[in-house]
Write a protein that holds these residues in place. Structure first.
Motif, PDB file in Angstrom:
ATOM      1  N   ILE B 268     -14.996  53.148  75.845  1.00 46.50           N
ATOM      2  CA  ILE B 268     -14.805  52.398  77.081  1.00 46.50           C
ATOM      3  C   ILE B 268     -14.441  50.947  76.795  1.00 46.50           C
ATOM      4  O   ILE B 268     -13.651  50.343  77.528  1.00 46.50           O
ATOM      5  N   PHE B 271     -10.685  50.508  76.541  1.00 47.88           N
ATOM      6  CA  PHE B 271      -9.894  50.494  77.768  1.00 47.88           C
ATOM      7  C   PHE B 271     -10.152  49.249  78.595  1.00 47.88           C
ATOM      8  O   PHE B 271      -9.254  48.748  79.271  1.00 47.88           O
ATOM      9  N   ILE B 272     -11.369  48.739  78.527  1.00 46.86           N
ATOM     10  CA  ILE B 272     -11.638  47.516  79.280  1.00 46.86           C
ATOM     11  C   ILE B 272     -10.845  46.352  78.671  1.00 46.86           C
ATOM     12  O   ILE B 272     -10.229  45.558  79.391  1.00 46.86           O
ATOM     13  N   PHE B 274      -8.089  46.704  77.115  1.00 45.53           N
ATOM     14  CA  PHE B 274      -6.709  47.033  77.481  1.00 45.53           C
ATOM     15  C   PHE B 274      -6.361  46.471  78.857  1.00 45.53           C
ATOM     16  O   PHE B 274      -5.370  45.765  79.047  1.00 45.53           O
ATOM     17  N   ILE B 275      -7.231  46.778  79.841  1.00 45.43           N
ATOM     18  CA  ILE B 275      -6.967  46.340  81.211  1.00 45.43           C
ATOM     19  C   ILE B 275      -6.988  44.815  81.293  1.00 45.43           C
ATOM     20  O   ILE B 275      -6.111  44.193  81.898  1.00 45.43           O
TER      21      ILE B 275
END
Lengths: 327, 290
Positions: B268, B271-272, B274-275
């Motif tokens: 996770i 992806f955090i 990434f965002i």
């Protein structure tokens, strides 16, 4: 406001609505219900990606939110299925607005927008897979309790009509948008964002409106999936498969056209079933066929099935493309 | 709560994994930098390469490290042909189309592999898979250390290729100004195909370095490709050094998140990041272009 474009919609709906009277095979009805659920998700995608030109790779975020919110409300709180569905659709729309607000305000478009939507869907998938109240990796199983108020039906035909009803709403909403000022603004944003802004279109608010309606439609698909299969887990609800399904159908049917998603979904899944019949029980063969169809469509028929049909009809005269027609 | 050696070992393991991530991201970032496309089929090509390593080992008895040379050449040829004869002609030069074509390719490849190999997970048994070096209190897997070194060497070679050879110069010219490159006599579609071929060749190397300690099934590439996207975005699309540093960083983040948050939440953090990078600094930490 015009009344243009409603006749073909009515025809398609009528054919599908009469289908249960002609066919009683559960296999066929199952197939149609599943394809209608995919159609709904694809209609959502088409509004944002087809009409608005903002290709999302993460519509699973909305599908999954619809499915999970509805499931949690029904399983954990015993709330009526219709109310749960309504709340879930609102939740899906809200997630759409939030993702849209964050990424459109940051100016993301094209590949970047595709990637950020993919990442949001993945974050939700990992969270749903790990959290306790979503049932974790085991998923959520709904109680089988047939009845109108639970949105569960013994007859496949009844469910087909329910799904068709939602698809009809999706079609009418899409056609209304295509005929409206908002639709024209959305097409303008797709064709040239700077020019649209220069003409006084509020680009951010148009995109936000589009992603919110888009997310709501896809969330409805999630809710219907739940009511039909009575089980979801993180890989079903937030999985990449539904993001891809939602994107493929409009691409194949006719990107940005009102009937594109439904034509595309039936074409794709029809081909998938056909390749399964031809190749026997080889896993993955239907999906491999989808991929091949996508490549062929992009290479040879950028307008999709509807584009091909139109080309055949207007072969002798040049096709005039107006904003409303392509919407 | 967590003793120092455990955290240190997690970080070290993260660096070792991160180097292979970087190698995978390298091909992606190169293709993006030159063709300006996001290659969604990258993960599927990696899966292909891993199956090739497995096949070579199982049926020809070829050691994964010895397979590096032939597989690199084969995958260069595959990549070249795919870009030249599939992606190039089918996309009509439109970026949005390329995205969809590579998505279609990845679906076809993944499911063809699924049809051919079924969904079983396979792994190699080499006699050195479990060998370790002992450094003080830490145990370092030999195969993963080789993976790390291999990734660093390949990054260096690729950088040299781009900086010092004529091919590299042509690639950089096409990346900067397609029309200008064509005007001075560079065959643009050839350079595109070479770039795509190099991207696939780095995947073959990554597969050879991964297989002694990893497993393969038809879906394995998907897990890597999302991580690779993150690295490419973090390092700046098109930046080679950015990919290496981003890869090492992401490896450590994943490893520490796994340690502190538990295995199921390990990814996770990726992806955090990434965002956040996409929203606040879409050019990446080392990217030059907007």
């Amino acid at each position: 406001m015009t009344r243009r474009g409603y006749l073909p919609i009515l025809l398609v709906l009528a054919v599908l609505a009469l289908l249960p009277f002609a066919v009683t095979s559960n296999v066929v009805l199952n197939f149609v219900v599943f394809v209608l659920i995919i159609t709904l998700a694809a209609q959502g995608w088409n509004l944002l990606g087809g009409v608005g030109g903002q290709s999302s790779f993460g519509h699973a975020a909305f599908f999954g939110t619809g499915a999970y919110v509805s499931a949690i409300l029904q399983v954990r709180f015993g709330i009526n299925a219709w109310v749960a569905t309504a709340v879930a659709v609102a939740a899906g729309a809200a997630v759409g607005w939030i993702i849209g607000f964050l990424s459109f305000r940051a100016g993301l478009r094209g590949s970047y927008f595709a990637l950020v939507t993919l990442a949001f869907a993945e974050v939700l998938r990992i969270l749903a897979n790990a959290a306790g109240f979503t049932g974790g990796a085991a998923g959520l199983l709904m109680k089988l309790d047939v009845g109108f108020w639970n949105m569960q039906f013994t007859s496949r035909a009844a469910f087909l009509w329910l799904a068709l009803g939602f698809v009809a709403v999706g079609l009418i909403v899409s056609q209304m948008i295509a005929n409206s000022r908002f639709g024209a603004q959305l097409v303008a944003v797709r064709e040239n964002e700077e020019a649209a802004r220069a003409l006084g279109v509020d680009v951010l608010s148009v995109k936000l409106k589009a992603i919110t309606v888009s997310a709501a439609l896809t969330a409805v698909a999630g809710c219907l999936y739940l009511q039909y299969f009575l089980y979801i887990d993180a890989n079903i609800a937030y999985g990449l498969w539904i993001s891809v399904e939602a994107l493929l159908a409009p691409m194949v049917g006719g990107r940005g056209l009102v009937l594109g998603p439904i034509i595309g979904a039936f074409t794709l899944h029809g081909l998938g079933e056909a390749s399964k019949l031809l190749a026997g029980r080889v896993p993955g063969i239907d999906l491999a066929a989808y991929g091949a169809v996508l490549i062929l469509v992009v290479a040879f028929a950028p307008g999709g099935v509807l584009g091909l049909l139109r080309k055949l009809r207007f072969r002798s005269q040049p096709v005039a493309k107006t904003a409303e027609e392509t919407a | 709560m967590y003793s120092l050696p455990i955290v240190a070992e997690a970080m070290l393991n993260g660096l070792l994994t991160g180097a292979v991530y970087a190698l995978i991201a390298l091909g992606l970032t190169l293709v993006y930098g030159v063709l300006h496309i996001i290659n969604f089929a990258h993960g599927a090509f990696l899966t292909c390469a891993m199956f090739a390593v497995w096949l070579a080992n199982t049926f020809l008895g070829l050691d994964p490290y010895l397979a590096i040379l032939p597989l690199t050449l084969i995958f260069f040829a595959i990549g070249y042909a795919v870009q030249r004869f599939v992606i190039g002609p089918a996309s009509h030069g439109d970026d949005g189309n390329i995205l969809l074509i590579t998505l279609g390719l990845s679906i076809v490849i993944e499911n063809a592999l699924l049809a051919g190999f079924r969904s079983d997970t396979r792994s190699l048994m080499t006699d050195y898979s479990f060998n370790v070096f002992e450094v003080g209190p830490l145990l370092i897997s030999q195969a993963r250390l080789f993976g790390f070194l291999g990734a660093v060497v390949v990054t260096g070679l690729l950088w040299l290729l781009l900086a010092a050879t004529d091919t590299g110069k042509a690639i950089r010219a096409v990346a900067k100004e397609k029309l200008g490159a064509r005007l001075v006599g560079i065959n643009v579609s050839h350079v595109f195909a070479v770039t795509f071929g190099i991207g696939c060749a780095t995947l073959a190397i990554a597969a050879c370095l991964l297989m002694p300690t990893f497993y393969v099934n038809p879906r394995v590439g998907g897990a890597f490709v999302l991580v690779a996207f993150t690295i490419v975005v973090l390092g700046g699309m098109g930046s080679i050094t950015g990919a290496l540093i981003g890869g090492l960083f992401i490896g450590v983040v994943e490893s520490l998140c796994g340690l502190f948050l538990g295995e199921s939440l390990g990814q996770i953090g990726i992806f955090i990041i990434f965002i956040l990078v996409l929203l606040f600094r879409p050019t990446g930490l080392f990217g030059a272009r907007a």
